[in-house]
Design a protein around this motif. Structure first.
Motif, short mmCIF file in Angstrom:
data_model
loop_
_atom_site.label_atom_id
_atom_site.label_comp_id
_atom_site.label_asym_id
_atom_site.label_seq_id
_atom_site.Cartn_x
_atom_site.Cartn_y
_atom_site.Cartn_z
N THR A 46 33.43 43.03 42.01
CA THR A 46 34.70 43.31 41.32
C THR A 46 35.05 44.79 41.27
N GLY A 47 34.14 45.64 41.74
CA GLY A 47 34.42 47.07 41.74
C GLY A 47 34.24 47.74 40.40
N ASN A 48 33.35 47.20 39.57
CA ASN A 48 33.08 47.81 38.26
C ASN A 48 32.10 48.98 38.48
N ILE A 49 32.62 50.06 39.02
CA ILE A 49 31.83 51.19 39.47
C ILE A 49 32.38 52.47 38.85
N LEU A 68 23.22 49.87 32.67
CA LEU A 68 24.17 49.38 33.67
C LEU A 68 24.42 47.89 33.53
N GLN A 69 23.67 47.24 32.65
CA GLN A 69 23.80 45.80 32.41
C GLN A 69 23.45 45.00 33.67
N SER A 70 23.29 43.72 33.48
CA SER A 70 22.86 42.87 34.59
C SER A 70 23.52 41.51 34.45
N ALA A 71 23.58 40.79 35.57
CA ALA A 71 24.20 39.47 35.55
C ALA A 71 23.77 38.69 36.78
N ARG A 72 23.75 37.38 36.65
CA ARG A 72 23.53 36.53 37.82
C ARG A 72 24.84 36.43 38.59
N CYS A 73 24.75 36.30 39.91
CA CYS A 73 25.98 36.27 40.71
C CYS A 73 25.81 35.35 41.92
N PRO A 74 26.08 34.04 41.74
CA PRO A 74 25.97 33.10 42.86
C PRO A 74 26.85 33.49 44.05
N GLU A 75 28.01 34.11 43.77
CA GLU A 75 28.93 34.47 44.85
C GLU A 75 28.29 35.45 45.84
N PHE A 76 27.39 36.28 45.33
CA PHE A 76 26.80 37.30 46.20
C PHE A 76 25.79 36.71 47.17
N THR A 77 25.42 35.46 47.00
CA THR A 77 24.52 34.82 47.96
C THR A 77 25.27 34.41 49.23
N THR A 78 26.58 34.51 49.21
CA THR A 78 27.40 34.15 50.38
C THR A 78 27.75 35.41 51.17
N LYS A 79 28.01 35.23 52.47
CA LYS A 79 28.41 36.35 53.31
C LYS A 79 29.73 36.95 52.82
N GLU A 80 30.64 36.09 52.33
CA GLU A 80 31.93 36.60 51.84
C GLU A 80 31.72 37.51 50.64
N GLY A 81 30.84 37.09 49.73
CA GLY A 81 30.58 37.92 48.56
C GLY A 81 29.93 39.23 48.93
N GLN A 82 29.02 39.19 49.89
CA GLN A 82 28.35 40.41 50.32
C GLN A 82 29.33 41.38 50.98
N GLN A 83 30.23 40.86 51.76
CA GLN A 83 31.23 41.71 52.41
C GLN A 83 32.16 42.34 51.37
N TYR A 106 16.12 42.03 45.37
CA TYR A 106 15.70 42.48 46.69
C TYR A 106 16.39 41.68 47.79
N ARG A 107 16.60 40.41 47.54
CA ARG A 107 17.26 39.58 48.55
C ARG A 107 18.71 40.04 48.75
N GLY A 108 19.34 40.46 47.67
CA GLY A 108 20.68 41.01 47.80
C GLY A 108 20.68 42.30 48.58
N ALA A 109 19.70 43.17 48.31
CA ALA A 109 19.58 44.43 49.04
C ALA A 109 19.28 44.17 50.52
N LYS A 110 18.45 43.17 50.77
CA LYS A 110 18.12 42.78 52.14
C LYS A 110 19.38 42.33 52.88
N ALA A 111 20.22 41.54 52.20
CA ALA A 111 21.45 41.05 52.82
C ALA A 111 22.39 42.20 53.18
N LEU A 112 22.53 43.16 52.27
CA LEU A 112 23.38 44.32 52.55
C LEU A 112 22.83 45.14 53.72
N THR A 113 21.51 45.28 53.74
CA THR A 113 20.86 46.03 54.82
C THR A 113 21.13 45.37 56.16
#
Length: 321
Positions: A46-49, A68-83, A106-113
């Motif tokens: 969402t661009g909360n940066i 920085l707070q934390s949250a679960r994000c099922p959307e980020f497991t998809t390629k669309e969310g990562q993009q 780490y899996r999210g970081a791996k996907a971005l990498t």
């Protein structure tokens, strides 16, 4: 690299704030701008940066949780969310990202990498279950929280001549239960990595009772099963008076220990150094008190080294006869 980001994801752990502080101040020392991503990967999408300054991380090194707070994000497991996340990072001109968290982070970081955006993982979880590092940020604090609870519960167990079952966190890893049980003098420790025999446990309790022992402490990791269910089975087997304490989320909170603050500071600073060297797709850790870094993709495909854990488990059995 002139601009980097930092986020925390997954379950919070004591010391995350110390790691954030290290990332921000190490980067600013090297004249790099730092942007905080609020709300984990959900905030990234969402661009909360927001840009972070030296004062942004003042007075946080001793605080639990994550600023920085934390949250679960099922959307980020998809390629669309990562993009979407990468688009937001590029919108702010961010060229590299430090991700502080556990296995899912780490899996999210791996996907971005894998999509071409450089990330560095920093291990922040009380479970101590990240391959490539002997200790994770938050483990020591959570361990001391559990030990303090065991010490207090033992007083009551002794006064009322009861067997107490203490359920601690650890879905797939028994480190917290094992270390706390060993340090707290527990008579029995149950971890996901090792099977247990109820008959053996019952026999040990009976032998203790016969030699005049009036109370016992059993530590069970949540990944083994419910403490309440285990207590019912034990009651049926022995007819001993049992009580259950589920420590729950209190294990995640509290002021981080000195050990966790120092570890977090070292790992956070190391992550920035890697990005300054244009080394993305890495994760940092500590082995034999030396900082290490390794490929984040390979790390997630490897299993943790179990020898030390199993040796500790054997020792706990030998000392609790």
């Amino acid at each position: 690299m002139r601009k980097i980001g930092v986020l925390t994801s997954g379950g919070d752990s004591p010391g995350m704030n110390a790691a954030i502080r290290a990332v921000v101040r190490k980067a600013i020392f090297h004249e790099i701008e730092v942007y905080g991503v609020y709300g984990g990967y959900a905030g990234l999408i969402t661009g909360n940066i927001k840009k972070l300054e030296l004062g942004s991380v003042g007075d946080i090194i001793h605080r639990g949780g994550t600023m920085l707070q934390s949250a679960r994000c099922p959307e980020f497991t998809t390629k669309e969310g990562q993009q979407k996340g990468i688009e937001q990072l590029r919108e702010f001109g961010i060229e590299g990202l430090v991700v502080i968290g556990g296995d899912g982070s780490y899996r999210g970081a791996k996907a971005l990498t894998e999509l071409g955006f450089p990330c560095v993982g920093v291990p922040g979880t009380i479970d101590n279950d990240i391959p490539g590092t002997e200790f994770t940020i938050g483990f020591d604090t959570a361990l001391n929280t559990v030990i303090d609870a065991i010490d207090k519960i033992r007083d009551t167990a002794s006064s009322h001549e009861r067997t107490f079952i203490i359920e601690v966190m650890g879905r797939d890893a028994g480190d917290l239960a094992l270390w706390a049980g060993l340090a707290g003098g527990a008579e029995t420790i149950l971890i996901p990595e090792e099977k247990y025999d109820m008959n053996d446990i019952a026999d040990k309790l009976r032998r203790g009772n016969e030699r005049g022992k009036k109370h016992s402490i059993i530590v069970i990791a949540e990944g083994v099963g419910s403490g309440m269910d285990f207590a019912r089975q034990l009651k049926e087997e022995t007819n001993f008076d049992t009580r259950v304490s589920v420590l729950g989320h209190m294990q995640r909170g509290g002021t981080p220990t000195a050990s966790d603050r120092v570890l977090a500071s070292r790992l956070g600073a190391k992550a920035v150094e890697l990005l300054l060297e244009d080394k993305g797709g890495r994760a940092v850790g500590i082995v034999q008190n030396r900082l290490v870094d390794y490929d984040i993709i390979e790390a997630l495909n490897e299993k943790r080294e179990m020898l030390d854990l199993l040796n500790l488990y054997k020792l706990s059995q030998e000392l609790s006869i």
